[in-house]
Design an enzyme around this catalytic site. Structure first.
Site, short mmCIF file in Angstrom:
data_model
loop_
_atom_site.label_atom_id
_atom_site.label_comp_id
_atom_site.label_asym_id
_atom_site.label_seq_id
_atom_site.Cartn_x
_atom_site.Cartn_y
_atom_site.Cartn_z
N SER A 219 44.11 107.11 -4.22
CA SER A 219 43.18 106.25 -4.92
C SER A 219 44.26 104.92 -5.49
CB SER A 219 42.64 106.75 -6.16
OG SER A 219 41.57 105.99 -6.57
N ASP B 229 33.20 107.83 0.37
CA ASP B 229 33.73 107.49 -0.78
C ASP B 229 32.80 106.48 -1.71
OD1 ASP B 229 35.58 106.83 -2.75
OD2 ASP B 229 37.12 107.12 -1.67
N HIS C 174 35.54 110.71 -2.77
CA HIS C 174 36.84 110.32 -3.04
C HIS C 174 37.63 111.69 -3.96
CE1 HIS C 174 39.31 107.07 -4.78
NE2 HIS C 174 39.33 107.67 -6.09
#
Length: 255
Positions: free
Chosen positions: A146, A200, A234
């Protein structure tokens, strides 16, 4: 000639000569029978950069996926980002490598490039310290998830030398195309690997998909693997880490 026929005062020299001959023969025989011990694998170094609000120590279990002999001499670094207010979270203070203006992150989200560049300096200092300790730059790998994935990309592209590789999990390109002029010829040779879940909702798939074309424009090859994770959101899966482990081994063996 027997030892008795040697004059008394020369006998110590004769004995010494015999001993040297025997030792020489034994050494020759042993060297033929005992194979040389295998050389130790070169020292390597892997930096893992966590995501927004996370910490380095919380990610340390990741190293358990790297059990091959090639990683016996791998040093790991799990740094924690400094505490800072984050715009996308209404100014809440948390571990953050740089400021993020909005969530979800899209392919056209604005970037705080100045804070990204400050974060890059932090990771470069970690790399430089390891290089000073004797680890070749091509044995150094940067990986991140991320926000840490976005920083991984920035770290690799702005490091002046070729690294072993960079692996991005659910990241994005944290600056605009003007940064391409700052990428060194050495950095362009660093292999890149990119994972991104197709569903995501935090860093949208389009943000990740923009990376290959950006890297291609910069003259950098990137293995982009979203098609293998069509239902991934995610997060990081063990399958991704199981793919990363042999990928790094391949980069180490290719040197």
């Amino acid at each position: 000639m027997s030892l008795r026929s040697v004059p008394l005062f020369l006998r110590p020299l004769a004995v010494a000569a015999v001993i040297v001959t025997v030792v020489s023969l034994l050494s020759s025989l042993l060297s033929r029978q005992i194979p040389p011990s295998p050389q130790l694998s070169a020292r390597s170094f892997l930096v893992w950069l966590h995501g927004l609000g996370d910490s380095g120590p919380a990610n340390e279990p990741i190293r358990t996926f790297f059990s091959s002999p090639e990683f016996n001499r791998t040093e790991w670094s799990f740094p924690s980002a400094p505490l800072a207010p984050v715009t996308c979270n209404n100014g809440a203070v948390m571990h953050s490598w740089f400021d993020i203006y909005e969530i979800p992150v899209t392919a056209v989200s604005p970037n705080d490039e100045n804070s990204v560049l400050e974060a890059v300096k932090t990771v470069h200092a970690i790399i430089d310290k390891e290089v000073a300790a004797g680890t070749p730059t091509k044995n150094i790998f940067i990986c991140g998830f991320s926000q840490g994935g976005a920083l991984t990309l920035a770290t690799v592209l702005l490091y002046p030398k070729t690294l072993g590789g960079g692996a991005v999990f659910s990241g994005w390109v944290p600056f605009n195309s003007s940064i391409i002029a700052s990428i060194s010829p050495g950095a362009k040779k660093t292999p890149m690997l990119w994972f991104h879940g197709m569903v995501d909702e935090v860093v949208l798939f389009d943000a990740g998909k923009a990376a290959p074309s950006f890297l291609e424009q910069a003259g950098i090859q990137c293995e982009f693997k979203p098609q293998a994770y069509p239902s991934l959101g995610h997060s990081i899966t063990k399958e991704e880490l199981q793919y990363l482990e042999p990928w790094i081994r391949t980069q180490l063996k290719s040197q």
